[in-house]
Scaffold this active site. Sequence first.
Site, mmCIF file in Angstrom:
data_model
loop_
_atom_site.group_PDB
_atom_site.id
_atom_site.type_symbol
_atom_site.label_atom_id
_atom_site.label_comp_id
_atom_site.label_asym_id
_atom_site.label_seq_id
_atom_site.Cartn_x
_atom_site.Cartn_y
_atom_site.Cartn_z
ATOM 1 N N LYS A 1 10.519 -1.259 3.796
ATOM 2 C CA LYS A 1 10.239 -1.546 2.387
ATOM 3 C C LYS A 1 10.439 -0.290 1.539
ATOM 4 C CE LYS A 1 6.882 -5.218 3.336
ATOM 5 N NZ LYS A 1 5.457 -5.600 3.268
ATOM 6 N N ALA B 1 3.380 -1.048 2.088
ATOM 7 C CA ALA B 1 2.467 -1.268 3.208
ATOM 8 C C ALA B 1 2.860 -2.556 3.905
ATOM 9 C CB ALA B 1 1.027 -1.364 2.709
ATOM 10 N N ASP B 2 2.304 -2.761 5.069
ATOM 11 C CA ASP B 2 2.470 -4.031 5.757
ATOM 12 C C ASP B 2 1.241 -4.246 6.625
ATOM 13 O OD1 ASP B 2 4.558 -6.206 6.058
ATOM 14 O OD2 ASP B 2 3.929 -5.889 8.119
ATOM 15 N N THR B 3 0.912 -5.488 6.811
ATOM 16 C CA THR B 3 -0.241 -5.862 7.627
ATOM 17 C C THR B 3 0.236 -6.821 8.708
ATOM 18 O OG1 THR B 3 -1.668 -5.728 5.689
ATOM 19 C CG2 THR B 3 -2.531 -6.915 7.583
#
Length: 92
Positions: A68, A84-86
Amino acid sequence: MAAFIIFGQILFMYKQKLPIILASKSPRRQELMKSMNLDFKVVLKDVDESYPEDLLPAEIAIYIAEKKAAAFADISNESIVVTADTIVAYNN
């Protein structure tokens, strides 16, 4: 060590009054940024969120967040871009 270097760079950029871009449609991330009284705008880009199958769950989140961030390489020197990523994992 790398996290401290990145944080130092972000702090320097913030002090330079660079605009902050939140590259996330997550309402929770937007709420967190607002709670810190940060002036930011949300900008989204289409990013392929596929990943190599051999990554561990924590590595997947980092891998996608870095993809990203790479989508914003054209403006990363003139803005603070937050990505961010989860991922949710069960039994690894």
